[in-house]
Design a protein around this motif. Sequence first.
Motif, short mmCIF file in Angstrom:
data_model
loop_
_atom_site.label_atom_id
_atom_site.label_comp_id
_atom_site.label_asym_id
_atom_site.label_seq_id
_atom_site.Cartn_x
_atom_site.Cartn_y
_atom_site.Cartn_z
N ALA A 1 2.89 -7.90 -7.71
CA ALA A 1 3.03 -6.58 -8.34
C ALA A 1 2.99 -5.46 -7.31
CB ALA A 1 1.92 -6.38 -9.38
N ARG A 2 2.11 -5.60 -6.32
CA ARG A 2 2.00 -4.55 -5.30
C ARG A 2 3.30 -4.41 -4.51
NH1 ARG A 2 -2.14 -1.91 -2.85
NH2 ARG A 2 -3.68 -3.15 -3.99
N GLU A 3 3.91 -5.52 -4.18
CA GLU A 3 5.16 -5.48 -3.42
C GLU A 3 6.29 -4.86 -4.24
OE1 GLU A 3 4.58 -9.31 -0.42
OE2 GLU A 3 5.25 -9.61 -2.48
N LEU A 4 6.32 -5.18 -5.53
CA LEU A 4 7.33 -4.57 -6.40
C LEU A 4 7.14 -3.06 -6.50
CD1 LEU A 4 7.58 -7.19 -9.29
CD2 LEU A 4 9.38 -6.59 -7.65
N LYS B 1 7.31 -13.51 4.38
CA LYS B 1 7.99 -13.09 3.16
C LYS B 1 9.06 -12.07 3.51
CE LYS B 1 4.94 -13.58 -0.85
NZ LYS B 1 4.26 -12.82 -1.94
N THR B 2 10.22 -12.22 2.90
CA THR B 2 11.31 -11.29 3.17
C THR B 2 10.90 -9.85 2.87
OG1 THR B 2 12.92 -13.01 2.61
CG2 THR B 2 13.70 -10.74 2.59
N ALA B 3 10.10 -9.65 1.82
CA ALA B 3 9.72 -8.30 1.42
C ALA B 3 8.93 -7.57 2.51
CB ALA B 3 8.90 -8.34 0.13
N ILE C 1 1.60 1.50 0.38
CA ILE C 1 1.17 0.64 -0.72
C ILE C 1 1.24 -0.82 -0.30
CG2 ILE C 1 1.81 -0.21 -3.01
CD1 ILE C 1 2.70 2.66 -3.66
N GLN C 2 2.32 -1.19 0.36
CA GLN C 2 2.46 -2.59 0.78
C GLN C 2 1.46 -2.95 1.87
OE1 GLN C 2 6.40 -3.88 1.66
NE2 GLN C 2 5.75 -5.83 2.50
#
Length: 294
Positions: free
Chosen positions: A127-130, A244-246, A288-289
């Motif tokens: 959720a944090r990454e989104l 992770k790609t994100a 945030i991320q």
Amino acid sequence: MESKDQKKAYIYGLAAVLIWSTVASAFKIALSYMDPLQLLFYAVVFSTLTLLILLIVQGKIGQVAQMSMPNILKCALPGILNPFLYYIVLFKAYDLLPAQEAQPLNYTWAITLSLLSIPLLGQKLNARELIAIFTSYLGVVVISTHGNLLDIQFSNGFGVFLALFSTIIWALYWIYNTKSKTDPLIELFLNFCLGLPLVTIAMLIFSGPPPFELPAVLSAAYVGLFEMGITFALWLKALKLTEKTAKISNLIFLSPFLSLVLIHFILGEEILPSTLVGLLFIVGGNIIQQTGKK
């Protein structure tokens, strides 16, 4: 703690982002001398030569000669996506739009990359990454619409479509390459070896021979060296090293502010107050991320 590979991924990713911050201005300068297909031809020529030199310096050119023909073809096929299709679409978008619109729209590819990684790579986003991704994306929207979110208007609708469509081509290209086991630099070189004849044929059919004036050649050479060859290798290496790609794709949102500053000073485009507001969202998304890490 971050793994050693993940720290290296951040270094490679940040280096690529800083270089990419300069290319929006370079695109517009080069396009003032030639059309998109002519620019792409020159850029791919210089990029291919740069990659060849890198392979020779690193002692990897012999590995290419030892590859089987089916493996060479498999590695070369993504060249249809990049540099061929992607840059035809992107350069045309820059030709139709002001740099302040084309550049932020192009940066939405990072969202496309992270989201397509879910079904195509089996990765998961928490959720944090989104929240981080969409916060940054909101900043891009604020910048590209000049802050007028209720009445979104762009100077050229087809240009907007092309800029957004290019993000799908770009994301698919990088996702395909993350599955490959071939050395990233070798694979990139083979991509461009296939892309060069395709670009040349398209240019001769739809455009004509490129201009030979020194400013035109130099501006296209810069695009080839720093938008394509060297920076591609850095970014692809970052994607292969990251957990992770994100984590890497979100770094790309650091670049729009630097790029817009250069657009202002080099191209003379005014930086609007909405740009500063958008920057807050972009930086906020990255914060945030980052705060989600232990």
